[in-house]
Design a protein around this motif. Structure first.
Motif, PDB file in Angstrom:
ATOM      1  N   HIS A 140       9.981  65.006  14.685  1.00 23.06           N
ATOM      2  CA  HIS A 140       8.769  64.546  15.350  1.00 23.06           C
ATOM      3  C   HIS A 140       8.486  63.096  14.950  1.00 23.06           C
ATOM      4  N   SER A 141       8.244  62.254  15.921  1.00 16.50           N
ATOM      5  CA  SER A 141       7.917  60.860  15.606  1.00 16.50           C
ATOM      6  C   SER A 141       6.648  60.775  14.768  1.00 16.50           C
ATOM      7  N   TRP A 142       5.679  61.671  15.027  1.00 14.07           N
ATOM      8  CA  TRP A 142       4.434  61.671  14.262  1.00 14.07           C
ATOM      9  C   TRP A 142       4.707  61.910  12.777  1.00 14.07           C
ATOM     10  N   CYS A 143       5.730  62.663  12.472  1.00 12.69           N
ATOM     11  CA  CYS A 143       6.070  63.031  11.090  1.00 12.69           C
ATOM     12  C   CYS A 143       7.155  62.123  10.516  1.00 12.69           C
ATOM     13  N   ASP A 144       7.219  60.874  10.981  1.00 10.49           N
ATOM     14  CA  ASP A 144       8.257  59.941  10.529  1.00 10.49           C
ATOM     15  C   ASP A 144       9.646  60.519  10.805  1.00 10.49           C
ATOM     16  N   TYR A 145       9.770  61.168  11.950  1.00 11.31           N
ATOM     17  CA  TYR A 145      11.034  61.763  12.403  1.00 11.31           C
ATOM     18  C   TYR A 145      11.565  62.798  11.413  1.00 11.31           C
ATOM     19  N   ARG A 146      10.640  63.625  10.938  1.00 16.23           N
ATOM     20  CA  ARG A 146      10.988  64.788  10.136  1.00 16.23           C
ATOM     21  C   ARG A 146      10.384  66.021  10.795  1.00 16.23           C
ATOM     22  N   PRO A 147      10.896  67.212  10.515  1.00 15.95           N
ATOM     23  CA  PRO A 147      10.276  68.429  11.043  1.00 15.95           C
ATOM     24  C   PRO A 147       8.880  68.618  10.435  1.00 15.95           C
ATOM     25  N   PRO A 148       7.968  69.269  11.143  1.00 14.08           N
ATOM     26  CA  PRO A 148       6.599  69.419  10.653  1.00 14.08           C
ATOM     27  C   PRO A 148       6.480  70.031   9.256  1.00 14.08           C
ATOM     28  N   LEU A 149       7.192  71.110   8.992  1.00 11.19           N
ATOM     29  CA  LEU A 149       7.034  71.757   7.690  1.00 11.19           C
ATOM     30  C   LEU A 149       7.669  70.949   6.568  1.00 11.19           C
ATOM     31  N   GLU A 150       8.694  70.179   6.865  1.00 15.75           N
ATOM     32  CA  GLU A 150       9.246  69.260   5.860  1.00 15.75           C
ATOM     33  C   GLU A 150       8.238  68.152   5.559  1.00 15.75           C
ATOM     34  N   PHE A 151       7.559  67.688   6.603  1.00 14.20           N
ATOM     35  CA  PHE A 151       6.513  66.667   6.440  1.00 14.20           C
ATOM     36  C   PHE A 151       5.378  67.192   5.560  1.00 14.20           C
ATOM     37  N   GLU A 152       4.984  68.437   5.774  1.00 16.38           N
ATOM     38  CA  GLU A 152       3.943  69.038   4.937  1.00 16.38           C
ATOM     39  C   GLU A 152       4.424  69.207   3.497  1.00 16.38           C
ATOM     40  N   GLN A 153       5.660  69.639   3.329  1.00 20.09           N
ATOM     41  CA  GLN A 153       6.190  69.833   1.982  1.00 20.09           C
ATOM     42  C   GLN A 153       6.150  68.523   1.196  1.00 20.09           C
ATOM     43  N   ALA A 154       6.476  67.422   1.851  1.00 22.98           N
ATOM     44  CA  ALA A 154       6.418  66.124   1.189  1.00 22.98           C
ATOM     45  C   ALA A 154       4.982  65.783   0.783  1.00 22.98           C
ATOM     46  N   PHE A 155       4.020  66.168   1.629  1.00 21.07           N
ATOM     47  CA  PHE A 155       2.616  65.916   1.296  1.00 21.07           C
ATOM     48  C   PHE A 155       2.199  66.683   0.050  1.00 21.07           C
TER      49      PHE A 155
END
Length: 212
Positions: free
Chosen positions: A186-201
């Motif tokens: 997802h472009s919104w997630c810096d081109y990462r999958p949503p749950l990977e983006f959340e895990q980084a958070f």
């Protein structure tokens, strides 16, 4: 895309009504005002219902609850019925899946349809300590993020096949959501999958940040 011989998908379909306005007198306020941003997961959810055409002119309906921070789909349900239960079941899934990290600042935003303005739906949100928000004008922009998830669902899954049975839709929707949450970039997630983006958070954090 043009240089590589690629073209976008253009949906062509019948459009039954899925949003039947509820009573204006009992309608919650719009707490979002088209600002679909959140500082952390589980602080703003958006919800909507879309339709799937089946063979023989029949329809089934899919309800989604999406986390605004990551665009992850956190709750969903597919049903032959457009009654409030399809939306409530999606909400219950979201509450169960996110139960360990819910925010006290969580807002749930839906459209003006009877499913999201129903007394039972509002009572369940209140019981969970979630503020209820409903679009103020009935314009699709009031729930634009949820509408965009519906659009991706249609283009990436539904429009590719002829559907004969609701059970087939349920099975393939489950597979699509798993891919969407865990693999789709997802472009919104810096081109990462949503749950990977959340895990980084969540790395280095044990709890929700303080509400603004």
């Amino acid at each position: 895309m043009r240089g590589n011989g690629l073209t976008g998908l253009v949906p062509v379909r019948r459009r039954p009504r899925t949003t039947i306005p509820g009573s204006a007198s009992d309608r919650p306020k719009d707490l979002v005002d088209r600002d679909f941003r959140a500082p952390a997961p589980n602080q703003l959810w958006v919800a909507d219902i879309t339709y799937i055409e089946l063979s023989g002119g029949r329809f089934c309906y899919a309800a989604f609850v999406t986390d605004v921070f990551s665009r992850a789909i956190v709750g969903w349900q597919v049903s032959d019925s457009l009654k409030t239960d399809v939306a409530l079941d999606a909400l219950e899934m979201a509450l169960w899946k996110r139960r360990l990290k819910l925010s006290r600042a969580l807002v749930h935003h839906g459209d003006r349809g009877v499913q999201y303005t129903a007394i039972r739906y509002g009572e369940r949100l209140a019981e969970a300590g979630i503020a209820q928000s409903v679009g103020s004008t009935g314009d699709s922009y009031d729930n634009a993020l949820a509408e965009s998830v519906n659009s991706l669902f249609k283009k990436e899954l539904i429009d590719k096949y002829v559907w004969h049975d609701t059970n087939d839709v349920i099975r393939e929707t489950a597979a699509w959501i798993r891919w969407y949450n865990h693999e789709r970039l997802h472009s919104w997630c810096d081109y990462r999958p949503p749950l990977e983006f959340e895990q980084a958070f969540w790395e280095g954090r044990s709890q929700q940040p303080a509400a603004a």
